[in-house]
Enzyme design. Structure first.
Site, PDB file in Angstrom:
ATOM      1  CG  MET A  97     -27.626 -21.429   8.066  1.00  0.00           C
ATOM      2  SD  MET A  97     -26.377 -22.403   7.194  1.00  0.00           S
ATOM      3  CE  MET A  97     -25.093 -21.159   7.036  1.00  0.00           C
ATOM      4  CB  ILE A 155     -19.939 -15.524   6.900  1.00  0.00           C
ATOM      5  CG1 ILE A 155     -19.912 -14.738   5.587  1.00  0.00           C
ATOM      6  CG2 ILE A 155     -19.294 -14.714   8.020  1.00  0.00           C
ATOM      7  CD1 ILE A 155     -20.817 -13.526   5.594  1.00  0.00           C
ATOM      8  N   GLY A 185     -22.852 -23.228  13.324  1.00  0.00           N
ATOM      9  CA  GLY A 185     -23.396 -21.872  13.352  1.00  0.00           C
ATOM     10  C   GLY A 185     -22.742 -20.915  12.375  1.00  0.00           C
ATOM     11  CB  SER A 186     -22.137 -20.331   9.573  1.00  0.00           C
ATOM     12  OG  SER A 186     -22.952 -21.448   9.254  1.00  0.00           O
ATOM     13  NE  ARG A 187     -24.213 -12.317   7.153  1.00  0.00           N
ATOM     14  CZ  ARG A 187     -24.000 -11.072   7.550  1.00  0.00           C
ATOM     15  NH1 ARG A 187     -23.990 -10.782   8.831  1.00  0.00           N
ATOM     16  NH2 ARG A 187     -23.801 -10.115   6.671  1.00  0.00           N
TER      17      ARG A 187
END
Length: 216
Positions: A97, A155, A185-187
């Site tokens: 993301m 994450i 911001g991440s995943r």
């Protein structure tokens, strides 16, 4: 519509913007500088609002497929060893993301929360190979009567400083419902049994609660 996790930040941002607009109007005598400051303040508020947006998504609920838990780009599809819960080889699908994506996490399947654990950690960029095991993260395992146990992992990335996870062990959850939020911001990684049919490809753009990631 905005996510509840952004309420405080949105309120502070609105108050700050109004304060900047008023102060610059009365205390900045240079017109071009006044306008620059005001435009910057409004732009910052717009960025905050778009980050915490929470579009209404009505999932087509089915036990026969797994939906994307978040919006973003598919950056990993590979066989890996999962050391925390399964302790065996799994098929990993990762969705990255960017700051402009919707950052709501949604339950990929319906079922029972079998495992939910928070891990403090580093803030490597979200696409880093070690982000799954070294970054701040939460690991959630859902048990579905058709797919069995499916894991997803929120994450944190280089900008993300707080992970919100609503999954509580022993509770029953519904596919597509709000499962949490990752700020800035991440995943998210998904882990499937080997041999699972994956319905996305690398670089595909996934939509949370809409895109079918895996199916029978």
């Amino acid at each position: 519509m905005f996510h509840k996790e952004g309420s405080k930040i949105i309120f502070i941002s609105i108050v700050s913007m109004l304060a900047v607009l008023l102060l610059s109007r009365y205390f900045i005598p240079i017109k071009w500088l006044e306008m620059t400051i005001q435009i910057t303040a409004v732009a910052f508020l717009i960025i905050v609002l778009q980050f915490f947006r929470n579009p209404i998504r009505i999932a087509a609920i089915s036990d026969n497929y797994v939906l994307a838990p978040v919006d973003g780009k598919v950056v990993v599809i590979e066989e890996v060893f999962e050391p925390e819960y399964f302790k065996d080889k799994r098929l990993q699908v990762s969705i990255f993301m960017s700051p402009i994506n919707v950052h709501v996490t949604r339950y990929p399947i319906s079922g029972i929360v079998k495992y939910s654990k928070y891990h403090p950690g580093k803030y490597l960029v979200a696409w880093h190979a070690k982000a799954s095991t070294e970054n701040e993260r939460t690991t959630i395992v859902l048990e579905n009567k058709v797919f069995g146990e499916i894991m997803y992992r929120q994450i944190a990335g280089a900008l993300a400083k707080r992970i919100i996870n609503y999954a509580e062990e022993g509770t029953e959850v519904v596919q597509g419902d709000d499962a949490g939020f990752i700020k800035f911001g991440s995943r998210v990684d998904l882990y499937f049994p080997l041999g699972t049919k994956i319905n996305v490809n690398l670089k595909d753009v996934a939509t949370g609660a809409k895109t079918i990631v895996a199916s029978l």
